[in-house]
Design an enzyme around this catalytic site. Structure first.
Site, short mmCIF file in Angstrom:
data_model
loop_
_atom_site.label_atom_id
_atom_site.label_comp_id
_atom_site.label_asym_id
_atom_site.label_seq_id
_atom_site.Cartn_x
_atom_site.Cartn_y
_atom_site.Cartn_z
N ASN A 173 0.85 -1.19 0.00
CA ASN A 173 0.00 0.00 0.00
C ASN A 173 0.89 1.24 0.00
O ASN A 173 2.11 1.14 0.01
CB ASN A 173 -0.95 -0.02 1.20
CG ASN A 173 -0.19 -0.14 2.50
OD1 ASN A 173 0.59 0.74 2.85
ND2 ASN A 173 -0.39 -1.24 3.22
N ASP A 192 -3.74 -6.81 5.03
CA ASP A 192 -4.66 -7.75 5.66
C ASP A 192 -4.57 -9.14 5.06
O ASP A 192 -4.92 -10.12 5.70
CB ASP A 192 -6.10 -7.24 5.52
CG ASP A 192 -6.34 -6.02 6.41
OD1 ASP A 192 -5.86 -6.04 7.56
OD2 ASP A 192 -6.99 -5.06 5.94
N LYS A 233 9.87 -16.43 -10.82
CA LYS A 233 9.05 -15.36 -11.39
C LYS A 233 7.91 -16.00 -12.20
O LYS A 233 8.17 -16.84 -13.07
CB LYS A 233 9.93 -14.50 -12.29
CG LYS A 233 9.24 -13.29 -12.80
CD LYS A 233 10.18 -12.48 -13.69
CE LYS A 233 9.38 -11.47 -14.47
NZ LYS A 233 10.04 -11.05 -15.68
N LYS A 279 -13.44 -0.29 15.16
CA LYS A 279 -12.08 -0.82 15.38
C LYS A 279 -11.64 -0.61 16.82
O LYS A 279 -10.99 -1.47 17.42
CB LYS A 279 -11.09 -0.17 14.41
CG LYS A 279 -11.27 -0.69 13.00
CD LYS A 279 -10.40 0.01 11.97
CE LYS A 279 -10.86 -0.40 10.58
NZ LYS A 279 -10.17 0.28 9.51
N1 CTP Z 1 -3.56 -3.75 11.92
C1 CTP Z 1 -2.78 -4.79 12.42
N2 CTP Z 1 -2.72 -5.98 11.75
C2 CTP Z 1 -3.43 -6.18 10.62
C3 CTP Z 1 -4.21 -5.13 10.09
C4 CTP Z 1 -4.26 -3.93 10.77
O1 CTP Z 1 -2.14 -4.61 13.46
N3 CTP Z 1 -3.33 -7.33 9.99
C5 CTP Z 1 -3.63 -2.48 12.66
C6 CTP Z 1 -3.03 -1.30 11.96
O2 CTP Z 1 -1.67 -1.12 12.32
C7 CTP Z 1 -3.88 -0.15 12.46
C8 CTP Z 1 -5.22 -0.77 12.70
O3 CTP Z 1 -4.98 -2.17 12.82
O4 CTP Z 1 -3.43 0.37 13.70
C9 CTP Z 1 -6.27 -0.52 11.66
O5 CTP Z 1 -5.91 -1.05 10.45
P1 CTP Z 1 -6.91 -1.03 9.18
O6 CTP Z 1 -6.28 -1.78 8.07
O7 CTP Z 1 -7.33 0.37 8.93
O8 CTP Z 1 -8.12 -1.78 9.74
P2 CTP Z 1 -8.56 -3.24 9.64
O9 CTP Z 1 -8.84 -3.70 11.02
O10 CTP Z 1 -7.55 -4.04 8.89
O11 CTP Z 1 -9.94 -3.13 8.87
P3 CTP Z 1 -10.29 -2.85 7.34
O12 CTP Z 1 -9.09 -3.26 6.52
O13 CTP Z 1 -11.44 -3.69 7.14
O14 CTP Z 1 -10.57 -1.39 7.25
#
Ligand code: CTP
Length: 399
Positions: A208, A277, A287, A336
């Site tokens: 990202n 995620d 590759k 969250k």
């Molecule tokens: N986070 C984490 N581990 C993951 C995903 C997220 O520790 N696998 C933490 C990020 O560091 C951040 C918070 O969770 O502090 C929110 O992350 P975000 O990606 O915005 O939220 P998600 O819970 O992953 O939800 P979504 O992707 O559905 O918005």
């Protein structure tokens, strides 16, 4: 906070030198003991007598002055200081310090001190934007020197742009918060920053736009406030901050392992990382070849939610998460905050101009477990980091 503190006020040769007199007045009013050091060119803009009268102390100008050396030599001046504040700081002065040149009393004092050093640069906007200058400032920031950004406005040279010394009151506020902030001494702060990369094959990955700037700003701010800081960073283009224990990771699973390995030691955990995620179910050893394929499917599987797991076993630790959203900011952030058992969440709408992943500024809201929402205007990530730490520190258990 400044009562009885020893401040060396360095004044260099710029038109804003006159503002240093007002700054000096504010420092004295707050109870600081101030010794002014002027460069030769500063004396072309304002007379030492002005500073001598306001500070009640002799003004230091010469590196090898027999009289000044006898009264208070340059090394003892550097030793006595709690803060060395240079306002205005010219590009020349900053360039010298960044490159190890100590050829007058002020540069020697800056290099000889172990006190915090705060530069308030002021210069022509083209000079400010010049990559040579920016590189010098970045180098010094990486080494733990502090900077107050110049402001936009009409410059003495007739240009409109960024380069003006902020109001003396603002410079004073920054000096005060730098000196007064040892509120994280004895605490361990764990910060995660940057994106993670999930490899598809040896040359491709999912990731990202996170730059890591927010997390690095928090790590530096916590270090400046006396904390032991552990920074777990995904791949970013930033230098490892000095005085911070940095652990580099690539993938979400590596970040998970690193965080879980040190989380026990932390009093405060701030998860600014944008963790992927999902990761590909299979990572190709070689590759992947397109061959004749027109479409392609990559199967993904969930990564561990590091923050949610920390929330399960946080004990008395304070846990701060981030929520980067593109819609229904408060709703998602609240979910969250509750689902991950956080004490606070920093919510930002990444579609808003001036907020989000890659820029130098952010627009955030702090939501706390007690239902409170605090909305901040657009500010630099360094400013957000300071306020975030103010709020998080207030949540730490006493003692
Ligand atoms: N986070 C984490 N581990 C993951 C995903 C997220 O520790 N696998 C933490 C990020 O560091 C951040 C918070 O969770 O502090 C929110 O992350 P975000 O990606 O915005 O939220 P998600 O819970 O992953 O939800 P979504 O992707 O559905 O918005």
């Amino acid at each position: 906070m400044l009562q009885g503190q020893c401040v060396i006020l360095g004044v260099t040769g710029g038109i804003a030198a006159y503002k240093a007199a007002e700054l000096l007045r504010l420092l004295i009013k707050a109870g600081a003991e101030v010794h002014v050091v002027m460069t030769r060119s500063a004396q072309e803009f304002i007379a030492p007598l002005t500073f001598q009268t306001l500070s009640g102390n002799p003004v230091h100008t010469e590196l090898f002055s027999l009289i000044q050396e006898q009264e208070i030599g340059h090394i003892s001046l550097a030793d006595r200081a709690d803060l060395v504040l240079i306002a205005p700081a010219t590009a020349n002065l900053i360039g010298k310090v960044a490159n190890g040149i100590a050829d007058d009393l002020l540069t020697t004092t800056i290099m000889a001190t172990r006190a915090k050093v705060l530069f308030a640069p002021a210069m022509n906007s083209n000079m400010w934007e010049n990559p040579v200058y920016q590189e010098n400032q970045a180098k010094l920031e990486d080494l733990g020197y502090h900077f107050i950004e110049p402001v936009y406005g009409e410059l003495a040279c007739g240009w409109q742009g960024q380069g003006k010394l902020p109001d003396p009151q603002e410079v004073f506020n920054s000096a005060q918060s730098l000196l007064g902030s040892n509120d994280l001494a004895g605490k361990t702060v764990l910060v995660t920053a940057g994106p993670t990369r999930e490899e598809i094959d040896p040359v491709r990955f999912l990731s990202n736009y996170s730059s890591g700037k927010m997390g690095y700003a928090i790590a530096c701010a916590a270090r400046n406030r006396g904390a032991r800081v552990i920074l777990i960073s995904g791949p970013v283009n930033l230098c490892e901050p000095k005085g911070v224990e940095t652990i580099q990771v690539i993938s979400a699973r590596e970040m998970y392992e690193a965080v879980m390995g040190v989380a026990e030691q932390a009093d405060l955990i701030i998860k600014a990382a944008a963790v992927a995620d999902f990761r590909p179910v299979v990572r190709g050893d070689q590759k992947l070849k397109k061959a004749s394929a027109v479409t392609m499917t990559v199967d993904l599987q969930r990564n561990p939610d590091i923050l949610a797991e920390l929330g399960q076993k946080k004990g008395s630790r304070i846990l701060v998460g981030f929520a980067a959203e593109t819609e229904e900011l408060l709703k998602h952030a609240r979910e969250k905050l509750a689902n991950k058992n956080l004490d606070m969440i920093v919510a930002n709408d990444v579609t808003q101009e001036g907020a989000g992943f890659d820029g130098d500024t952010n627009i955030v809201r702090f939501l706390t477990a007690d239902g409170n929402v605090e909305e901040l205007p657009q500010m630099t990530k360094e400013e957000v980091a300071e306020i975030l730490l103010d709020r998080a520190t207030a949540l730490l258990p006493e003692g």
